[in-house]
Scaffold this active site. Structure first.
Site, mmCIF file in Angstrom:
data_model
loop_
_atom_site.group_PDB
_atom_site.id
_atom_site.type_symbol
_atom_site.label_atom_id
_atom_site.label_comp_id
_atom_site.label_asym_id
_atom_site.label_seq_id
_atom_site.Cartn_x
_atom_site.Cartn_y
_atom_site.Cartn_z
ATOM 1 N N PRO A 1 0.743 -1.270 0.085
ATOM 2 C CG PRO A 1 -0.887 -1.550 1.502
ATOM 3 C CD PRO A 1 0.504 -2.337 1.079
ATOM 4 C CE LYS A 2 6.223 5.187 2.056
ATOM 5 N NZ LYS A 2 7.711 5.338 1.587
#
Length: 288
Positions: free
Chosen positions: A217-218
């Site tokens: 996600p990051k």
DNA sequence: AAACAGGAACCAC
DNA sequence: GTGGTTCCTGTT
């Protein structure tokens, strides 16, 4: 904004909200280095130097055509940051953060380079990320010259797709070596089409990126924000987690909570907010 | 010299 | 889908 060109130096006047140090040292780009007068970087197939004298931006080793076709977009010069800052400043916390990150610009970098760079960024600090990318470029990129100095371009898709894991590890990639190779192969085979991502909406483009090994996600949010123009992306790393805990939310269960909070609070300006907060957190050493 | 810093994969549940 | 553990390497 006015543009002139002398020889191979492009001169940009009447730029506002532009501060090279905040642009190049906020963790969005890894190939720009201060040389005493300006920042030297290898971008696409050229090494350039940018010098800022307080009012004017000089881009050395570029033509007027380069500026209009490339650099104007790269530096996001068409975006009205004054307006963004005004909107974000309605939030009292950001009003303070914006003062520290003054002059930040969110770059439009090459998606391929950004994809690999942020896979490397996982579980690493800026200094190490830069040195790994440097070694990868020296080993797999193409040699170019600028002012009698040699530089290397960022490695091509083919070069990394056929790289051996052992060699990637020698460049300092560590356990990310197989991720880099496999992601390069996915791109090479067309299983992920980087050129198509900019035209997709945020959620769809993110879903595509998450198919790449080493992209969570990051990292996906970093790629979406720094190379694909998705300004609603809000990459949450430990710095952002710390500062959000300090300034906004008391009890955070996980990183997902922070992303959702930011989405609701900042909307399509979340990515800009993240940049100001990131810079502010680092300057103030919040959470350390 | 052991501890630490930093996201994603992987495996339980 | 959530929580805990492991992966590398440079720095302290």
């Amino acid at each position: 904004m006015q543009v002139r060109c002398n020889g191979n130096v492009v001169e940009v006047e009447s730029l506002t909200n532009f501060h090279p140090q905040h642009i190049f040292e906020c963790g969005q780009a890894f190939r720009w280095n201060w040389d005493g007068q300006g920042y030297v970087g290898v971008v696409a197939d050229k090494a350039v130097r940018t010098v800022w004298d307080g009012t004017k931006l000089f881009i050395e080793n570029a033509t007027r055509e380069d500026f209009h076709n490339f650099w104007c977009f790269y530096f996001d010069l068409e975006t009205n940051y004054g307006k963004i800052i005004d909107t974000l400043s309605e939030d009292p916390v950001l009003k303070e953060a914006v003062k520290y990150g003054w002059g930040i610009r969110i770059l439009n970098q090459d998606p391929w380079e950004t994809l690999i760079s942020f896979i490397i960024s996982a579980n690493n600090g800026i200094k190490r990320i830069k040195s790994i990318i440097e070694r990868l470029s020296n080993r797999y990129g193409e040699k170019i010259f600028y002012q009698d100095h040699e530089y290397y371009t960022f490695p091509s898709i083919d070069a990394l797709a056929s790289a051996h894991e052992k060699d990637l590890r020698e460049c300092g990639c560590g356990y990310r070596a197989p991720y880099i190779r496999k992601t390069a192969q996915l791109v090479q085979e067309g299983q992920i089409n980087l050129a198509a991502l900019r035209d997709m909406d945020y959620a769809e483009a993110k879903e595509q990126l998450l198919k790449c090994p080493g992209v969570g996600p990051k990292v996906a949010d970093c790629i979406l924000l720094f190379s694909l123009g998705k300004s609603q992306a809000f990459p949450v790393d430990v710095w952002i987690k710390r500062i959000m805990e300090t300034l906004y939310i008391d009890d955070i269960k996980n990183f997902k909570d922070i992303r959702e909070f930011a989405e609701n609070r900042f909307g399509s300006l979340a990515g800009y907010a993240q940049q100001y907060l990131f810079y502010y957190a680092r300057e103030k050493k919040i959470g350390k």
